[in-house]
Design a protein around this motif. Structure first.
Motif, PDB file in Angstrom:
ATOM      1  N   SER A  62       0.828  -1.198   0.000  1.00 32.27           N
ATOM      2  CA  SER A  62       0.000   0.000   0.000  1.00 32.27           C
ATOM      3  C   SER A  62       0.867   1.254   0.000  1.00 32.27           C
ATOM      4  N   LEU A  63       1.908   1.257   0.824  1.00 31.04           N
ATOM      5  CA  LEU A  63       2.806   2.403   0.881  1.00 31.04           C
ATOM      6  C   LEU A  63       3.511   2.618  -0.454  1.00 31.04           C
ATOM      7  N   ALA A  64       4.020   1.547  -1.049  1.00 24.57           N
ATOM      8  CA  ALA A  64       4.730   1.662  -2.328  1.00 24.57           C
ATOM      9  C   ALA A  64       3.818   2.222  -3.408  1.00 24.57           C
ATOM     10  N   SER A  65       2.571   1.783  -3.413  1.00 25.35           N
ATOM     11  CA  SER A  65       1.617   2.262  -4.405  1.00 25.35           C
ATOM     12  C   SER A  65       1.340   3.753  -4.221  1.00 25.35           C
ATOM     13  N   LYS A  66       1.177   4.186  -2.982  1.00 21.54           N
ATOM     14  CA  LYS A  66       0.900   5.597  -2.705  1.00 21.54           C
ATOM     15  C   LYS A  66       2.097   6.476  -3.081  1.00 21.54           C
ATOM     16  N   VAL A  67       3.294   6.013  -2.773  1.00 24.45           N
ATOM     17  CA  VAL A  67       4.494   6.783  -3.106  1.00 24.45           C
ATOM     18  C   VAL A  67       4.655   6.889  -4.616  1.00 24.45           C
ATOM     19  N   ASP A  68       4.432   5.782  -5.310  1.00 28.60           N
ATOM     20  CA  ASP A  68       4.548   5.792  -6.768  1.00 28.60           C
ATOM     21  C   ASP A  68       3.568   6.784  -7.384  1.00 28.60           C
ATOM     22  N   LYS A  69       2.324   6.758  -6.917  1.00 27.52           N
ATOM     23  CA  LYS A  69       1.321   7.693  -7.445  1.00 27.52           C
ATOM     24  C   LYS A  69       1.687   9.135  -7.127  1.00 27.52           C
ATOM     25  N   ALA A  70       2.166   9.395  -5.917  1.00 28.14           N
ATOM     26  CA  ALA A  70       2.531  10.759  -5.528  1.00 28.14           C
ATOM     27  C   ALA A  70       3.665  11.285  -6.402  1.00 28.14           C
ATOM     28  N   CYS A  71       4.635  10.422  -6.716  1.00 28.79           N
ATOM     29  CA  CYS A  71       5.753  10.847  -7.566  1.00 28.79           C
ATOM     30  C   CYS A  71       5.282  11.149  -8.989  1.00 28.79           C
ATOM     31  N   LEU A  72       4.409  10.309  -9.524  1.00 27.60           N
ATOM     32  CA  LEU A  72       3.864  10.566 -10.856  1.00 27.60           C
ATOM     33  C   LEU A  72       3.043  11.852 -10.870  1.00 27.60           C
ATOM     34  N   ASP A  73       2.192  12.023  -9.860  1.00 29.18           N
ATOM     35  CA  ASP A  73       1.374  13.226  -9.780  1.00 29.18           C
ATOM     36  C   ASP A  73       2.258  14.477  -9.689  1.00 29.18           C
ATOM     37  N   GLN A  74       3.322  14.382  -8.884  1.00 26.35           N
ATOM     38  CA  GLN A  74       4.227  15.519  -8.740  1.00 26.35           C
ATOM     39  C   GLN A  74       4.900  15.852 -10.061  1.00 26.35           C
ATOM     40  N   ALA A  75       5.402  14.829 -10.746  1.00 28.80           N
ATOM     41  CA  ALA A  75       6.086  15.049 -12.019  1.00 28.80           C
ATOM     42  C   ALA A  75       5.131  15.610 -13.070  1.00 28.80           C
ATOM     43  N   GLU A  76       3.903  15.102 -13.100  1.00 32.64           N
ATOM     44  CA  GLU A  76       2.916  15.619 -14.058  1.00 32.64           C
ATOM     45  C   GLU A  76       2.649  17.098 -13.825  1.00 32.64           C
ATOM     46  N   SER A  77       2.541  17.485 -12.567  1.00 34.93           N
ATOM     47  CA  SER A  77       2.261  18.893 -12.272  1.00 34.93           C
ATOM     48  C   SER A  77       3.451  19.772 -12.654  1.00 34.93           C
ATOM     49  N   TRP A  78       4.668  19.300 -12.434  1.00 35.05           N
ATOM     50  CA  TRP A  78       5.853  20.070 -12.831  1.00 35.05           C
ATOM     51  C   TRP A  78       5.922  20.228 -14.354  1.00 35.05           C
ATOM     52  N   VAL A  79       5.728  19.113 -15.062  1.00 38.05           N
ATOM     53  CA  VAL A  79       5.853  19.125 -16.521  1.00 38.05           C
ATOM     54  C   VAL A  79       4.806  20.040 -17.161  1.00 38.05           C
TER      55      VAL A  79
ATOM     56  N   LEU B 145      -6.689  22.853 -17.385  1.00 38.53           N
ATOM     57  CA  LEU B 145      -7.279  23.903 -16.547  1.00 38.53           C
ATOM     58  C   LEU B 145      -6.347  24.339 -15.429  1.00 38.53           C
ATOM     59  N   ASP B 146      -5.622  23.390 -14.852  1.00 36.23           N
ATOM     60  CA  ASP B 146      -4.796  23.720 -13.688  1.00 36.23           C
ATOM     61  C   ASP B 146      -3.684  22.684 -13.541  1.00 36.23           C
ATOM     62  N   ALA B 147      -2.545  23.139 -13.048  1.00 34.32           N
ATOM     63  CA  ALA B 147      -1.430  22.251 -12.708  1.00 34.32           C
ATOM     64  C   ALA B 147      -0.835  22.766 -11.411  1.00 34.32           C
ATOM     65  N   ASP B 148      -1.284  22.198 -10.297  1.00 35.85           N
ATOM     66  CA  ASP B 148      -0.903  22.663  -8.966  1.00 35.85           C
ATOM     67  C   ASP B 148       0.280  21.835  -8.471  1.00 35.85           C
ATOM     68  N   THR B 149       1.466  22.429  -8.425  1.00 36.97           N
ATOM     69  CA  THR B 149       2.672  21.691  -8.044  1.00 36.97           C
ATOM     70  C   THR B 149       2.754  21.437  -6.545  1.00 36.97           C
ATOM     71  N   VAL B 150       1.967  22.175  -5.758  1.00 38.17           N
ATOM     72  CA  VAL B 150       1.961  21.963  -4.310  1.00 38.17           C
ATOM     73  C   VAL B 150       1.036  20.810  -3.944  1.00 38.17           C
ATOM     74  N   LYS B 151      -0.170  20.829  -4.518  1.00 41.75           N
ATOM     75  CA  LYS B 151      -1.125  19.755  -4.245  1.00 41.75           C
ATOM     76  C   LYS B 151      -0.917  18.538  -5.143  1.00 41.75           C
ATOM     77  N   ARG B 152      -0.004  18.669  -6.117  1.00 40.91           N
ATOM     78  CA  ARG B 152       0.297  17.584  -7.072  1.00 40.91           C
ATOM     79  C   ARG B 152      -0.954  17.171  -7.842  1.00 40.91           C
ATOM     80  N   LYS B 153      -1.669  18.146  -8.364  1.00 36.61           N
ATOM     81  CA  LYS B 153      -2.895  17.842  -9.086  1.00 36.61           C
ATOM     82  C   LYS B 153      -2.927  18.585 -10.414  1.00 36.61           C
ATOM     83  N   VAL B 154      -3.413  17.887 -11.439  1.00 36.40           N
ATOM     84  CA  VAL B 154      -3.670  18.514 -12.721  1.00 36.40           C
ATOM     85  C   VAL B 154      -5.099  18.205 -13.110  1.00 36.40           C
ATOM     86  N   SER B 155      -5.717  19.113 -13.853  1.00 30.71           N
ATOM     87  CA  SER B 155      -7.105  18.886 -14.263  1.00 30.71           C
ATOM     88  C   SER B 155      -7.311  19.397 -15.688  1.00 30.71           C
TER      89      SER B 155
END
Length: 469
Positions: free
Chosen positions: A385-402, A452-462
């Motif tokens: 569960s932890l590995a899955s959450k970390v993997d998703k957080a890293c992808l979300d973070q990278a997507e928001s940066w890109v 619409l949005d790429a929030d690098t703090v919340k790691r969210k894109v929409s």
């Protein structure tokens, strides 16, 4: 490198959020270093003459497996060496306690959080080329159809002769000059893939997102291609895991990776999804067969693969000692299966190996292994569960940066899964999977979307759908 607001463009925020350990306790490190200094291999047979090779992603140092595939007059023989952590980790010691706490290696784009100290995972225990290493050496004989006829595992010293990566091996096979140790891998790999489909194994060929350095201190998103060698090599690992499960079940002790069969309602729901996507699914054809027959790159296939992930929910670990559990199989594999092939990176594999080594030798399973068995499902479930959450957080973070400087831009996308006025969409460039709003989003269809949005703090894109003009 920093973002526009001065925040460091690294994954320290992810590490902090999930409280990932930055180092090993001194006592655990001391034990690992002492184990390397004191290592003795008196109970290992000498198999250093086997021309084993490794196949891993480029730059890998934690090498769990080495293989050699032979063609024989009546079939094949697979030699599969697995790193032997039981030689280095003292049961109930400081290192054992820390490894149980971690559960598995956690991979992040800017460096991993290893299960074992690097002196072991990237050093003495890793099957690096030219290095004599202790291993659990599996020998699986198979007939001409690729079905196992005899299984044996024992402790042995091995020495890998070469370290390869997937693309390099694929290139040599395509050119007709593969390394002799894996010249028979394509033939055996194809047979095992055919068996997998007949067993009902579910393979989802969804694009695999990866985060990589852009060479300038930043990050980029890539798609990791899966070639034939990748699939064939995976089949060798699955074959070994299925062999381990058969030994455990026969002996009445072990820890299996299990997944219940999907109910008829779930399969019928997937059939309806296929119909809506225009995918032909004859009545007597199984889920595995229809998925294996799809063109992986088509939008309709991507959408059905995404829908089929629902069939694979609920996987877990089942430990038993004396009485077989009600569920012994993994629906995604189509057979009984156990994790034993990645002990450098996954806790449960070390214990699975000890069970199989004892059973194969006709010896009792060690008491210290039996004592830990009941706790393994919980330990592995938590670390998964932890590995899955970390993997998703890293992808979300990278997507928001890109995407941070592309708000308002439009992109081509494929609708992977649609629900009411929202959907999950896949962008090919940059390779992003994200939420999108809009009406009448066609699952499997190609649409135009606007960021619409790429929030690098919340790691969210929409995104929103761009309506046809």
């Amino acid at each position: 490198m920093e973002t526009s607001d001065g925040t460091a463009m690294d994954f320290s925020g992810v590490r902090a959020e999930f409280r990932l350990p930055a180092q090993f306790p001194a006592a655990a490190l001391a034990e690992a270093e002492q184990a390397v200094a004191d290592r003795q291999f008196g109970d290992h047979e000498d198999a250093t003459g086997l021309p084993l090779v490794t196949i891993d992603p480029p730059g890998s140092k934690d090498l769990d497996q080495a293989l050699f595939v032979e063609t024989r007059p009546n079939g094949f023989r697979l030699h599969y060496a697995i790193a032997d952590l039981g030689t280095f980790v003292q049961p109930d010691g400081a290192l054992d306690a820390e490894v149980r706490r971690r559960g598995q290696t956690i991979y992040l784009p800017d460096g991993n959080v290893p299960l074992h100290p690097p002196v072991l995972s990237e050093g003495a225990a890793s099957l690096l080329p030219g290095q004599v290493c202790p291993s659990a050496l599996w020998t699986v004989d198979l007939d001409a159809d690729g079905e196992p006829t005899q299984i044996r595992v024992r402790r042995a010293l091995v020495r890998s002769t070469a370290q390869f990566d997937y693309d390099g091996v694929q290139a040599t096979i395509d050119a007709g000059n593969p390394h002799p140790s894996i010249a028979a891998l394509p033939a055996l790999g194809r047979l095992r893939r055919e068996h997998a489909v007949r067993r009902g194994a579910v393979e989802l060929q969804l694009p695999e997102q990866e985060v990589a350095s852009d060479g300038n201190g930043g990050w980029m998103l890539t798609l990791r291609p899966r070639n034939n060698v990748d699939a064939w090599n995976a089949e060798m690992s699955l074959l070994t895991g299925m062999s381990a499960a058969s030994l455990m079940i026969e002996a009445g002790i072990g820890v299996l990776r299990t997944l219940p069969e999907p109910d008829d309602g779930a399969v019928e729901w997937l059939r309806r999804s296929a119909r809506s996507l225009g995918i032909t699914w004859p009545k007597l054809i199984s889920v595995a067969e229809v998925l294996a027959g799809l063109e992986p790159r088509s939008p309709e296939s991507l959408a059905l693969y995404m829908d089929a992930t629902r069939l694979l929910r609920g996987a877990g670990y089942t430990a038993f000692d004396g009485t077989l559990p009600e569920l012994t199989t993994h629906a995604g594999v189509g057979a009984a299966y156990a994790h034993v092939t990645a002990p450098l990176r996954r806790l449960v594999d070390r214990f699975g190996a000890e069970i199989c080594l004892a059973v194969s030798a006709g010896k009792p399973v060690p008491d210290w292994v039996r004592a830990v068995l009941p706790s393994l499902p919980g330990l592995m479930g938590g670390s998964d569960s932890l590995a899955s959450k970390v993997d998703k957080a890293c992808l979300d973070q990278a997507e928001s940066w890109v995407l941070a400087d592309r708000v308002g831009h439009e992109f081509d996308a494929v609708v992977l899964r649609a629900e009411a006025s929202a959907a999950e969409v896949f962008l090919a460039e940059p390779p992003v999977i994200a939420k999108c709003t809009g009406e009448n989003l066609p699952e499997g269809g190609r649409i135009r979307v606007r960021l619409l949005d790429a929030d690098t703090v919340k790691r969210k894109v929409s995104f929103e759908r761009v309506e046809n003009q």
